[in-house]
Design a protein around this motif. Structure first.
Motif, PDB file in Angstrom:
ATOM      1  N   GLY A 193      36.706  42.423  46.258  1.00  0.00           N
ATOM      2  CA  GLY A 193      37.085  41.892  47.532  1.00  0.00           C
ATOM      3  C   GLY A 193      38.771  42.121  47.587  1.00  0.00           C
ATOM      4  O   GLY A 193      39.297  42.182  46.423  1.00  0.00           O
ATOM      5  N   TYR A 194      39.590  42.083  48.711  1.00  0.00           N
ATOM      6  CA  TYR A 194      40.860  42.236  48.559  1.00  0.00           C
ATOM      7  C   TYR A 194      41.443  40.821  49.563  1.00  0.00           C
ATOM      8  O   TYR A 194      40.768  40.886  50.741  1.00  0.00           O
ATOM      9  N   TYR A 195      42.274  40.236  49.141  1.00  0.00           N
ATOM     10  CA  TYR A 195      42.558  39.026  49.721  1.00  0.00           C
ATOM     11  C   TYR A 195      44.109  39.590  50.483  1.00  0.00           C
ATOM     12  O   TYR A 195      45.312  39.466  49.604  1.00  0.00           O
ATOM     13  N   ALA A 196      44.260  39.661  51.815  1.00  0.00           N
ATOM     14  CA  ALA A 196      45.486  40.122  52.496  1.00  0.00           C
ATOM     15  C   ALA A 196      46.247  38.810  53.042  1.00  0.00           C
ATOM     16  O   ALA A 196      45.434  38.237  54.008  1.00  0.00           O
ATOM     17  N   ALA A 197      47.682  38.407  52.779  1.00  0.00           N
ATOM     18  CA  ALA A 197      47.884  37.348  53.158  1.00  0.00           C
ATOM     19  C   ALA A 197      49.661  37.359  53.158  1.00  0.00           C
ATOM     20  O   ALA A 197      50.129  38.041  52.057  1.00  0.00           O
ATOM     21  N   LYS A 234      51.023  51.961  46.849  1.00  0.00           N
ATOM     22  CA  LYS A 234      49.977  52.834  46.013  1.00  0.00           C
ATOM     23  C   LYS A 234      48.968  51.759  45.436  1.00  0.00           C
ATOM     24  O   LYS A 234      47.973  51.822  45.411  1.00  0.00           O
ATOM     25  N   HIS A 235      49.814  50.847  44.679  1.00  0.00           N
ATOM     26  CA  HIS A 235      48.857  49.501  44.003  1.00  0.00           C
ATOM     27  C   HIS A 235      47.948  48.775  44.849  1.00  0.00           C
ATOM     28  O   HIS A 235      46.639  48.812  44.679  1.00  0.00           O
ATOM     29  N   ASP A 236      48.722  48.568  46.054  1.00  0.00           N
ATOM     30  CA  ASP A 236      47.966  47.564  47.067  1.00  0.00           C
ATOM     31  C   ASP A 236      46.662  48.660  47.755  1.00  0.00           C
ATOM     32  O   ASP A 236      45.655  48.106  47.953  1.00  0.00           O
ATOM     33  N   TYR A 241      40.914  41.027  44.450  1.00  0.00           N
ATOM     34  CA  TYR A 241      42.390  41.447  43.874  1.00  0.00           C
ATOM     35  C   TYR A 241      43.152  40.561  44.877  1.00  0.00           C
ATOM     36  O   TYR A 241      42.948  40.736  46.347  1.00  0.00           O
ATOM     37  N   VAL A 242      44.073  39.912  44.443  1.00  0.00           N
ATOM     38  CA  VAL A 242      45.248  39.140  45.164  1.00  0.00           C
ATOM     39  C   VAL A 242      46.757  39.606  44.978  1.00  0.00           C
ATOM     40  O   VAL A 242      47.009  39.667  43.838  1.00  0.00           O
ATOM     41  N   PRO A 243      47.141  40.319  45.473  1.00  0.00           N
ATOM     42  CA  PRO A 243      48.713  41.128  45.716  1.00  0.00           C
ATOM     43  C   PRO A 243      49.692  40.172  44.987  1.00  0.00           C
ATOM     44  O   PRO A 243      50.318  40.350  44.254  1.00  0.00           O
ATOM     45  N   GLN A 244      49.346  38.751  45.485  1.00  0.00           N
ATOM     46  CA  GLN A 244      50.906  38.244  44.871  1.00  0.00           C
ATOM     47  C   GLN A 244      50.401  37.680  43.286  1.00  0.00           C
ATOM     48  O   GLN A 244      51.394  37.173  42.528  1.00  0.00           O
ATOM     49  N   GLU A 245      49.060  38.011  42.679  1.00  0.00           N
ATOM     50  CA  GLU A 245      48.720  37.613  41.365  1.00  0.00           C
ATOM     51  C   GLU A 245      49.089  39.120  40.452  1.00  0.00           C
ATOM     52  O   GLU A 245      49.199  39.237  39.444  1.00  0.00           O
ATOM     53  N   ASN A 246      49.563  40.199  41.248  1.00  0.00           N
ATOM     54  CA  ASN A 246      49.965  41.357  40.422  1.00  0.00           C
ATOM     55  C   ASN A 246      51.454  41.586  40.223  1.00  0.00           C
ATOM     56  O   ASN A 246      52.454  41.874  41.183  1.00  0.00           O
ATOM     57  N   GLY A 247      51.834  40.847  39.197  1.00  0.00           N
ATOM     58  CA  GLY A 247      53.315  40.699  38.679  1.00  0.00           C
ATOM     59  C   GLY A 247      53.862  42.238  38.800  1.00  0.00           C
ATOM     60  O   GLY A 247      55.102  42.003  38.995  1.00  0.00           O
ATOM     61  N   ALA A 248      53.172  42.915  38.468  1.00  0.00           N
ATOM     62  CA  ALA A 248      53.894  44.281  38.157  1.00  0.00           C
ATOM     63  C   ALA A 248      54.720  44.971  39.598  1.00  0.00           C
ATOM     64  O   ALA A 248      55.715  45.560  39.491  1.00  0.00           O
ATOM     65  N   ILE A 249      53.913  44.628  40.704  1.00  0.00           N
ATOM     66  CA  ILE A 249      54.503  44.882  42.107  1.00  0.00           C
ATOM     67  C   ILE A 249      55.089  43.632  42.890  1.00  0.00           C
ATOM     68  O   ILE A 249      55.883  43.925  43.991  1.00  0.00           O
ATOM     69  N   LEU A 266      41.195  50.162  49.007  1.00  0.00           N
ATOM     70  CA  LEU A 266      40.206  51.160  49.069  1.00  0.00           C
ATOM     71  C   LEU A 266      39.141  51.129  48.233  1.00  0.00           C
ATOM     72  O   LEU A 266      37.994  51.467  48.307  1.00  0.00           O
ATOM     73  N   ALA A 267      39.370  50.160  47.049  1.00  0.00           N
ATOM     74  CA  ALA A 267      38.105  50.000  46.117  1.00  0.00           C
ATOM     75  C   ALA A 267      37.366  48.957  46.324  1.00  0.00           C
ATOM     76  O   ALA A 267      36.295  48.597  45.550  1.00  0.00           O
ATOM     77  N   SER A 268      37.806  48.215  47.524  1.00  0.00           N
ATOM     78  CA  SER A 268      36.903  46.955  47.589  1.00  0.00           C
ATOM     79  C   SER A 268      35.774  47.261  48.639  1.00  0.00           C
ATOM     80  O   SER A 268      35.782  47.994  49.613  1.00  0.00           O
TER      81      SER A 268
END
Length: 158
Positions: free
Chosen positions: A5-9, A59-61, A37-45, A66-68
């Protein structure tokens, strides 16, 4: 079977980050088989004290989206977050179902005659506005709900 899953917020204020953390915890508790997947947890970006350019962030997000198998979108805010709206477009194009939360309290009172009459006056709408094109994309492959409990409940449908 594990689903993705992808969490968008929106994720740019302390309030948004805290709300997202709590919602993600509730979702993960309800669906431990969902790899979210939660973008805010991806510290790299998304470590805002560091640097990631726009192409790297996109690209990351986008790769994660797309993998979700499902997208969970939070539409709340003064206006719908532009990044969330963009991600909804990507999900629509990829055929990924979206479960969205739009909990604006101004939705209440749809039968109140004074609120309905105010619609006839310029700039006096008592109701919220959300972009109908984006809502149409969501409803084409998913659902929009108005409270967190319904959001969590509808995740299992997809």
């Amino acid at each position: 079977m594990t689903k993705k899953g992808y969490y968008a917020a929106p994720l740019f204020s302390h309030m948004e980050l805290e709300y997202n953390s709590r919602m993600v915890e509730r979702i993960r508790d309800s669906y431990p088989q969902l790899d979210l997947y939660v973008p805010q947890e991806n510290g790299a970006i998304n470590d805002k004290s560091a640097y990631a350019d726009s192409v790297t962030i996109a690209k990351h997000d986008t790769d994660a989206l797309l993998a979700s198998d499902i997208m969970i979108a939070i539409l709340d805010g003064q206006t719908m977050d532009v990044g969330v709206a963009t991600e909804i477009g990507v999900a629509y194009q990829a055929g990924i179902p979206v479960v969205a939360l739009f909990s604006d309290s101004r939705q209440q009172g749809a039968t109140n005659s004074k609120k309905l009459a105010a619609l006839q006056e310029v700039a006096e709408s008592q109701f919220p506005y959300v972009n109908l094109y984006t809502i149409g994309l969501i409803k084409s492959h998913g659902v929009v709900v108005n409270n967190p409990e319904a959001l969590i409940e509808h995740i299992h449908i997809f």
